[in-house]
Design a protein around this motif. Structure first.
Motif, mmCIF file in Angstrom:
data_model
loop_
_atom_site.group_PDB
_atom_site.id
_atom_site.type_symbol
_atom_site.label_atom_id
_atom_site.label_comp_id
_atom_site.label_asym_id
_atom_site.label_seq_id
_atom_site.Cartn_x
_atom_site.Cartn_y
_atom_site.Cartn_z
ATOM 1 N N PHE A 165 -54.783 64.162 -12.792
ATOM 2 C CA PHE A 165 -55.363 63.327 -11.729
ATOM 3 C C PHE A 165 -55.119 63.965 -10.364
ATOM 4 O O PHE A 165 -56.013 63.985 -9.504
ATOM 5 C CB PHE A 165 -54.745 61.927 -11.788
ATOM 6 C CG PHE A 165 -55.314 60.954 -10.801
ATOM 7 C CD1 PHE A 165 -56.404 60.158 -11.137
ATOM 8 C CD2 PHE A 165 -54.763 60.822 -9.532
ATOM 9 C CE1 PHE A 165 -56.931 59.251 -10.216
ATOM 10 C CE2 PHE A 165 -55.285 59.921 -8.606
ATOM 11 C CZ PHE A 165 -56.377 59.133 -8.953
ATOM 12 N N LYS A 177 -57.405 67.147 -10.112
ATOM 13 C CA LYS A 177 -58.824 66.767 -10.057
ATOM 14 C C LYS A 177 -59.205 66.240 -8.684
ATOM 15 O O LYS A 177 -60.279 66.553 -8.155
ATOM 16 C CB LYS A 177 -59.105 65.705 -11.123
ATOM 17 C CG LYS A 177 -60.520 65.163 -11.102
ATOM 18 C CD LYS A 177 -60.686 64.042 -12.119
ATOM 19 C CE LYS A 177 -62.050 63.383 -12.022
ATOM 20 N NZ LYS A 177 -62.192 62.244 -12.964
ATOM 21 N N ASN A 178 -58.340 65.446 -8.083
ATOM 22 C CA ASN A 178 -58.641 64.830 -6.795
ATOM 23 C C ASN A 178 -58.107 65.620 -5.603
ATOM 24 O O ASN A 178 -58.265 65.182 -4.451
ATOM 25 C CB ASN A 178 -58.089 63.400 -6.766
ATOM 26 C CG ASN A 178 -58.838 62.475 -7.697
ATOM 27 O OD1 ASN A 178 -59.934 62.030 -7.397
ATOM 28 N ND2 ASN A 178 -58.257 62.203 -8.857
ATOM 29 N N ASN A 236 -57.664 63.843 1.453
ATOM 30 C CA ASN A 236 -57.948 63.382 0.092
ATOM 31 C C ASN A 236 -56.969 62.298 -0.334
ATOM 32 O O ASN A 236 -57.349 61.324 -0.996
ATOM 33 C CB ASN A 236 -57.886 64.558 -0.886
ATOM 34 C CG ASN A 236 -58.996 65.572 -0.662
ATOM 35 O OD1 ASN A 236 -60.029 65.247 -0.074
ATOM 36 N ND2 ASN A 236 -58.781 66.799 -1.110
ATOM 37 N N ILE A 247 -57.809 58.390 -1.490
ATOM 38 C CA ILE A 247 -57.308 57.733 -2.707
ATOM 39 C C ILE A 247 -56.454 56.523 -2.323
ATOM 40 O O ILE A 247 -56.525 55.463 -2.951
ATOM 41 C CB ILE A 247 -56.484 58.722 -3.557
ATOM 42 C CG1 ILE A 247 -57.390 59.826 -4.124
ATOM 43 C CG2 ILE A 247 -55.759 57.994 -4.690
ATOM 44 C CD1 ILE A 247 -58.386 59.361 -5.161
#
Length: 337
Positions: free
Chosen positions: A274, A277-278, A308, A312
């Protein structure tokens, strides 16, 4: 028709943040037509009270007529078993269990895995933490539908950590008596640690910053990275907690990200995918890589990573992940029923 979500100890601000994930789930789902189900009202003091307790539970469910009953596990194991039986007899609700932890894996000799698997297979479906936990449970015999949460949301009203300059600063928050690796760490860069039960003889690179409730702690985090690590070793996440990290979502990850702080996490942790990916942090195999890793990041690279993390974090502050899991789950359950 209404939906119910189990609650427990919702009024306490616990220093170690142990029940914050459950409180946040309840608070986020209240905005999605869920009502808090206070499980404590169905607990009992002695065996004589059992019939009366579950009569009250049955009466409550018949009155409320829930469409979805979302139970947050772990909870009192006996109460859970009896409550599931009562729910099946007293309502037509879809019973979903949100698995915060698998206790038989997390703690040796606490529960038998087969007992937990029976509970998981007795409901209409599960919300599990991530794809790694999903695969692990299927491998060990879970056959009911499962939906992946991905990562914990985190109700955080504090300001996001602002990006001004890349100082290569690192923080760590947790139960410090369990974080034995801190005793052996040797870094060029300073690490600022928060939590209960600190030692008084940490290495020179460690600076203890105090202990705060889960709600207040984010206001004290103004660092470039938050560390997610467990066990006794600096070379790998070892022992029982290291193995558990391969299927678990440590809540501190969401503490950092909801504050706009990128994370540094063990490369074999379930959440490492995770993070990559982010593009919200770094993965490492050993803490001996830490200095070199953060030195290799340019200010522009870090600024992008920080933005980023803020993006999130905004999702987490809105309950995006639990809302998404619940909304995906109902059609999945209906297809399997």
């Amino acid at each position: 028709m209404k939906n119910l979500v189990s609650s427990d100890d919702l009024d306490r601000a616990i220093i170690n943040g142990g029940s914050k994930a459950k409180r946040d789930v309840v608070n986020f789902l209240k905005k999605e037509n869920f009502t808090s189900l206070p499980i404590k009202r169905f607990k009992f003091k002695n065996i004589i009270n059992w019939p009366n307790v579950f009569f009250k539970a049955s009466k409550y469910l018949k009155k409320e007529k829930p469409e979805i009953l979302l139970l947050q596990y772990p909870m009192d194991f006996f109460v859970l078993k009896k409550f599931l039986l009562t729910a099946k007899k007293s309502s037509d609700a879809l019973v979903i269990v949100l698995v915060h932890d698998i206790e038989s894996v997390r703690y040796e000799h606490y529960l038998k895995l087969q007992d937990e698997l029976k509970i998981f297979n007795a409901v209409d479906g599960l919300i599990v933490l991530n794809s790694k936990m999903n695969v692990w449970l299927k491998k060990h015999g879970v056959v009911v539908p499962m939906v992946n949460l991905e990562i914990w949301d985190y109700d955080n009203s504090n300001c996001f950590s602002e990006f001004s300059r890349y100082k290569r600063s690192i923080c760590f928050a947790g139960s410090l008596d369990k974080s034995v690796f801190l005793n052996n760490i040797n870094l060029k860069h300073k690490m600022y640690v928060f939590g209960t039960n600190p030692r008084h003889d940490y290495p020179e690179c460690i600076e203890y910053m105090g202990s705060y409730s889960a709600e207040i702690l984010p206001a004290h985090l103004n660092y470039n990275f938050g560390l997610v690590w467990d066990g006794t070793s600096v070379e790998t996440c070892d022992g029982l907690m290291g193995e558990y990290l391969k299927i678990n979502n440590p809540h501190k990850t969401s503490l950092y990200l909801s504050s706009g702080i990128p994370v540094i996490i063990w490369a074999r942790a379930a959440l490492a995918d995770f993070v990559l990916k982010n593009k919200i942090g770094l993965t490492i195999n050993s803490l001996s890589e830490l200095d070199e890793k953060i030195d290799s990041i340019s200010e522009l690279e870090y600024e992008n990573m920080h933005q980023n993390a803020v993006n999130i974090g905004k999702r987490m502050r809105d309950g995006y992940y639990i809302k998404k899991a619940v909304s995906q789950y109902t059609p999945a359950i209906l297809r399997f029923k």
